[in-house]
Design an enzyme around this catalytic site. Structure first.
Site: not given
Ligand code: PGA
Ligand code: ZN
Length: 423
Positions: A162, A311, A336, A387
């Protein structure tokens, strides 16, 4: 009081099955919530239950998770108070009984947990951000917009997953979004002029076959300028290399770009060189999830200049975040909901960050739905960063549109709380 809970198998933005949970309360309030799904997942994420039945959706069906909601969770939840999020989530954890939510599935559990929050907000006549965050929930986040995709999110020659623009110099969320979107369009034009493809990856960023990872940063900076903004002042860059996805036997393999194999410290040296040259303010998963020692060195070397976000290494789990804080592994955490599986545990992870004075970034997954829960959640949690992808693909835009709506609704009370704003 909850009177009904049921689930449905729906599709995510990649065309893979995911789960939607519908809930109804005694007073007639109804809500639903849909669960996202990652591709470059951390090893220690809560378990996403998939059927594995190869005759349906290549084994990715979620009928078992749906059945778990309908047959095992619903009977226990009926009669409970949806407004007691902690009690609902505790009940879900006890019913599951495993540390990774492997019994009921984190997708089943999270759908119920989110639906309960939303139903309770509706019952009280509050917007979700105000229900979850109270009257202090007035801070709009700066978006990290992933306008160039590589790694596991695109079939191209870019190793890093990214490349994001962060409109840190904008005065409001709406302006920040505008800066980012204009840069996205400028980048499209630039790529076209140079003969590159302008098709997009999973999160809506372009996915051209560039000659190197560096070229991605260079093109984005050129796009910022051609959109009329000053790199590093109006718009900074953020990266998520998602290095776990190219880490093997203690080394980092830049195979997609053909840029060779590097050690942890060579990767850190590379980022150090990039930091100034490419106006970086934030670096997520610059190293791999199991490289705790490498990360400590990495943060010692870069943490003064950059937000170092973990992450995969933390997977929104307080057990790993606590270790990270103790060992100074990073200085920020990516959050997340579906990595951990309930709203309450996600809030706990954020509280731990706040106590350590660490930044946190609320994040989507690469597989998303039209559900904009995340936008409200970001405002409720007040961290000042979100994000949620690029400037196209409606599953990403749904979150941005909801944030525009929240900013307008808050009116004069809204604060654009961007942690990178010039002091
Ligand atoms: P993913 O990627 O949702 O495919 O795990 C997002 C990230 O790595 O931040
Ligand atoms: Zn990530």
């Amino acid at each position: 009081r909850i009177v009904s809970v049921n689930a449905l198998e729906i599709l995510d933005s990649r065309g893979n099955p995911t789960i939607r949970v519908n809930m109804e309360l005694a007073g007639g309030s109804r809500a639903s919530a849909s669960v996202p799904s990652g591709a470059s997942t951390g090893e220690n994420e809560a378990l996403e239950l998939r059927d594995g039945d190869k005759t349906r959706y290549g084994g990715k069906g979620v009928l078992q998770a749906v059945a778990n909601v309908n047959n095992r969770i619903a009977p226990k939840l009926i009669g409970q108070d949806a407004g007691d999020q902690a009690a609902i989530d505790q009940l879900l954890l006890e019913l599951d009984g495993t540390p990774t939510k492997a019994n009921l599935g984190a997708n089943a559990i999270l759908g119920v947990s989110m639906a309960a929050a939303r139903a309770a907000a509706i019952e009280r006549g509050l917007p979700l951000y105000a229900y979850l965050g109270g009257s202090e929930a007035v801070r709009l986040p700066v978006p990290m917009m992933n306008i160039l995709n590589g790694g596991k999110h695109a079939d191209n020659s870019v190793d890093f997953q990214e490349f994001m623009v962060m409109p840190v110099g904008a005065p409001t969320f709406a302006k920040a979004l505008q800066y980012g979107v204009e840069t996205f369009h400028a980048l499209k034009k630039l790529l076209g002029q140079q003969g590159y493809a302008t098709s997009v990856g999973d999160e809506g960023g372009f996915a051209p076959n560039l000659k190197s990872n560096e070229e991605a940063c260079e093109l984005i900076i050129e796009a910022i300028r051609s959109a009329g903004y000053v790199p590093g002042v109006d718009i900074a860059l953020a990266l998520d290399p998602a290095a776990s996805s190219f880490y093997e036997n203690g080394q980092y393999h830049l195979t997609k770009s053909g840029q060779g194999v590097k050690s942890s410290s060579e990767m850190t040296a590379l980022y150090k060189e990039w930091a100034k040259k490419y106006y970086l303010v934030s670096l997520e998963d610059g190293l791999a999830e199991n490289d705790w020692d490498g990360f400590r060195e990495h943060t010692a070397a870069l943490g003064q200049a950059l937000q170092i976000v973990g992450d995969d290494i933390f997977v929104t789990n307080t057990k790993f975040i606590a270790r990270g804080i103790k060992e100074k592994t990073t200085n920020a955490v990516l959050i997340k909901l579906n990595q951990i599986g309930t709203v309450s545990e996600t809030v706990e992870a954020i509280k731990m960050c706040r106590q350590a004075d660490w930044n946190y970034v609320v994040s989507h997954r690469s597989g998303e739905t039209e559900d904009a829960f995340l936008a409200d959640f970001a405002v409720a949690m007040g961290g000042g960063q979100i994000k949620t992808g690029s400037a196209c693909r409606s599953e990403r835009i749904a979150k941005y549109n909801r944030l525009l709506e929240i900013e307008a609704e808050l009116g004069g009370k809204a604060v654009f709380g961007n942690p990178f704003a010039a002091q």
